[in-house]
Design a protein around this motif. Structure first.
Motif, short mmCIF file in Angstrom:
data_model
loop_
_atom_site.label_atom_id
_atom_site.label_comp_id
_atom_site.label_asym_id
_atom_site.label_seq_id
_atom_site.Cartn_x
_atom_site.Cartn_y
_atom_site.Cartn_z
N TRP A 364 1.00 -1.39 0.15
CA TRP A 364 0.03 0.16 -0.18
C TRP A 364 0.90 1.40 0.13
CZ3 TRP A 364 -5.03 -1.24 -0.54
CH2 TRP A 364 -5.34 -2.19 -0.15
N ASN A 365 0.58 2.23 -0.77
CA ASN A 365 1.52 3.45 -1.06
C ASN A 365 0.86 4.57 -0.11
OD1 ASN A 365 2.94 2.12 -3.26
ND2 ASN A 365 1.09 2.39 -4.24
N PHE A 366 1.19 4.64 1.19
CA PHE A 366 0.86 5.49 2.17
C PHE A 366 1.51 6.86 1.90
CE2 PHE A 366 0.03 1.51 4.54
CZ PHE A 366 -1.30 1.49 4.64
N ARG A 367 0.81 7.88 2.33
CA ARG A 367 1.36 9.21 2.13
C ARG A 367 2.77 9.10 2.76
NH1 ARG A 367 -1.95 14.22 3.96
NH2 ARG A 367 -0.53 15.33 2.59
N ARG A 368 3.65 10.18 2.36
CA ARG A 368 4.97 10.46 2.92
C ARG A 368 4.71 11.70 3.78
NH1 ARG A 368 5.81 8.16 -1.59
NH2 ARG A 368 4.97 10.09 -2.98
N MET A 369 3.74 12.59 3.47
CA MET A 369 3.44 13.85 4.36
C MET A 369 2.50 13.53 5.57
SD MET A 369 2.60 17.02 1.52
CE MET A 369 2.27 17.99 2.83
N ILE A 370 2.99 14.21 6.69
CA ILE A 370 1.90 13.75 7.77
C ILE A 370 0.69 14.46 7.54
CG2 ILE A 370 3.70 13.66 9.62
CD1 ILE A 370 3.26 16.24 10.56
N GLY A 371 -0.21 14.02 8.03
CA GLY A 371 -1.65 14.36 7.99
C GLY A 371 -2.51 12.90 7.61
N ILE A 372 -3.51 13.08 7.22
CA ILE A 372 -4.39 11.80 7.01
C ILE A 372 -3.97 11.09 5.82
CG2 ILE A 372 -6.76 10.95 6.45
CD1 ILE A 372 -6.80 11.76 9.14
N GLY A 373 -3.71 9.70 6.06
CA GLY A 373 -3.14 8.72 4.91
C GLY A 373 -1.62 8.71 5.41
N TYR A 374 -0.96 9.41 6.43
CA TYR A 374 0.24 9.03 6.76
C TYR A 374 0.26 7.88 7.61
CZ TYR A 374 5.10 9.57 8.89
OH TYR A 374 6.23 9.41 9.38
N ARG A 375 1.40 6.86 7.46
CA ARG A 375 1.62 5.87 8.29
C ARG A 375 2.98 5.81 8.79
NH1 ARG A 375 2.27 -0.06 6.77
NH2 ARG A 375 4.12 1.14 6.10
N GLY A 376 3.42 6.08 10.18
CA GLY A 376 4.90 6.52 10.45
C GLY A 376 5.55 5.53 10.76
N PRO A 377 7.04 5.49 11.01
CA PRO A 377 7.96 4.45 11.21
C PRO A 377 7.92 4.06 12.51
CG PRO A 377 9.05 6.52 11.15
CD PRO A 377 7.42 6.93 10.63
N GLN A 378 8.79 3.12 12.80
CA GLN A 378 9.05 2.72 14.23
C GLN A 378 9.80 3.92 15.09
OE1 GLN A 378 7.90 0.28 15.79
NE2 GLN A 378 7.43 -1.27 13.94
N GLY A 379 9.63 3.93 16.57
CA GLY A 379 9.97 4.95 17.11
C GLY A 379 11.54 4.92 17.82
N ARG A 380 11.89 5.95 18.28
CA ARG A 380 13.25 6.08 18.84
C ARG A 380 13.16 7.14 19.72
NH1 ARG A 380 14.01 9.29 14.13
NH2 ARG A 380 14.63 11.34 14.66
N SER A 381 14.18 7.18 20.96
CA SER A 381 14.04 8.13 22.12
C SER A 381 14.17 9.50 21.49
CB SER A 381 15.14 7.65 23.13
OG SER A 381 15.01 6.42 23.46
#
Length: 383
Positions: A364-381
């Motif tokens: 699935w080609n999720f959005r790169r810009m934040i906002g609706i449709g964006y799916r983020g990467p894993q976290g870091r501190s």
């Protein structure tokens, strides 16, 4: 040994059928006499009467098509023509604006500047998202956002945010953050340092005002279910800053708990995708109630697929009148019709659920810009 398709296999077969039906519907929304990819907002939309609605019809439709299928099969000339059409809707400072909107016909706040800021920023975020779908990394024109790189200016703007309306303010904040991140993407090292300082101001403001028992922002959310719902719907936009920057999100488990308290049933396109967004990100980033999240998501996925209209698109809700956000005396059409806004939002929810449950099943080609449709990467501190 058991053989044959499982219930999950059958569910994903339904997703594939629904996807193909939506792609055909998007093709049917092509606006006659316009560049390929310019779309009507719905079958009821008459561009001769409401030409300005081709902009939201198109940016929603483009981002829906990117999510479902991408643009690998499009020629460079076809993509460039559509990018040029989209960018023709920019004001000199870079804001995108829906043609035909005028002062007497728009409203979000009593202050006209607040009204136009909300509308323009929302349209700009989506307009730029569509441009980025067609030409990833294309430099953006963002002169209007540059003053917010100055910490005192940004702090003064944040002081005016009205957390009695956290849903609206959540949109304002995620849209501004998306512009700052684009400025960082397109800028040099010195610009990157200025953006980092602005993001620190944004994060610190949120940390001071977060309600610790819910993880949300908003006045009165502990005393009224509707205010709590609006706090959730606004806050999930703000969460994207943490996802994008890979930072641990305080109160994320509380946000997950709230969404699991909602019924996994059809609501509006906005509320449904908001809950899915919170749960999918919570599932990826936390070890918290994952089995319950999966059951909730599966039940909603069944409901979403059953909600598809016979023409292949999706509607927002079944009853009432639908308007372009903020254009209170402008374009309107009956709810229940398939439209590119609701179709894109509902496919974001379907795709996020499908990717969470079966990540290797489809890309699935999720959005790169934040906002609706964006799916983020894993976290870091956070440093």
């Amino acid at each position: 040994m058991l053989t044959g398709p499982t219930a999950m296999d059958r569910l994903f077969e339904r997703i594939d059928v629904a996807r193909n039906r939506t792609l055909a519907w998007l093709d049917a929304m092509q606006a006659e006499g316009s560049p390929e990819g310019v779309m009507r907002i719905s079958a009821a939309h008459r561009p001769s009467a409401w030409p300005g609605m081709l902009l939201p019809g198109t940016y929603n439709g483009i981002m829906c098509r990117e999510l479902l299928d991408g643009f690998d099969g499009w020629s460079a000339a076809r993509r460039a023509a559509l990018v040029a059409w989209l960018e023709a809707h920019r004001l000199p400072d870079g804001r995108f604006r829906v043609p035909g909107m005028t002062d007497p016909d728009v409203f979000k706040k009593p202050d006209p500047d607040e009204t136009w800021r909300y509308i323009d920023w929302h349209v700009t975020n989506y307009g730029l998202g569509a441009v980025d779908a067609l030409e990833p990394g294309r430099p953006a024109r963002l002169a209007f956002a540059e003053p917010y790189l100055d910490p005192p200016f940004l702090k003064a703007w944040l002081a005016d945010r009205d957390l009695r309306d956290p849903w609206q303010e959540g949109n304002n904040i995620v849209n501004l953050a998306s512009f700052l991140l684009l400025i960082r993407r397109d800028g040099d090292a010195a610009t990157g340092r200025r953006v980092a300082a602005a993001l620190d101001v944004l994060l610190d403001w949120h940390d001071r005002l977060r309600e610790p028992t819910t993880g949300f922002w908003g006045v009165g959310q502990l005393s009224d279910p509707t205010r709590l719902l609006h706090a959730f719907a606004g806050s999930m936009h703000n969460f994207h800053i943490w996802y994008h920057e890979g930072l641990p999100l305080p109160g994320q488990d509380k946000a997950v708990d709230y969404c699991l308290s909602l019924p996994p049933a059809i609501d509006s396109a906005c509320i449904d995708v908001d809950a899915v967004d919170v749960l999918v990100h919570g599932r990826r980033l936390l070890d918290h109630r994952r089995g319950e999240i999966d059951a909730w998501l599966t039940e909603l996925l069944e409901a979403l697929l059953a909600f598809q209209n016979p023409d292949g698109g999706f509607c927002d809700v079944r009853e009432g009148v639908r308007r372009q956000d903020g254009w209170v005396r402008g374009y309107e059409e009956p709810q229940g019709l398939s439209n590119t806004f609701a179709t894109w939002f509902r496919w974001i929810a379907i795709a996020m659920i499908a990717d969470a449950l079966q990540p290797d099943r489809r890309t699935w080609n999720f959005r790169r810009m934040i906002g609706i449709g964006y799916r983020g990467p894993q976290g870091r501190s956070r440093p």
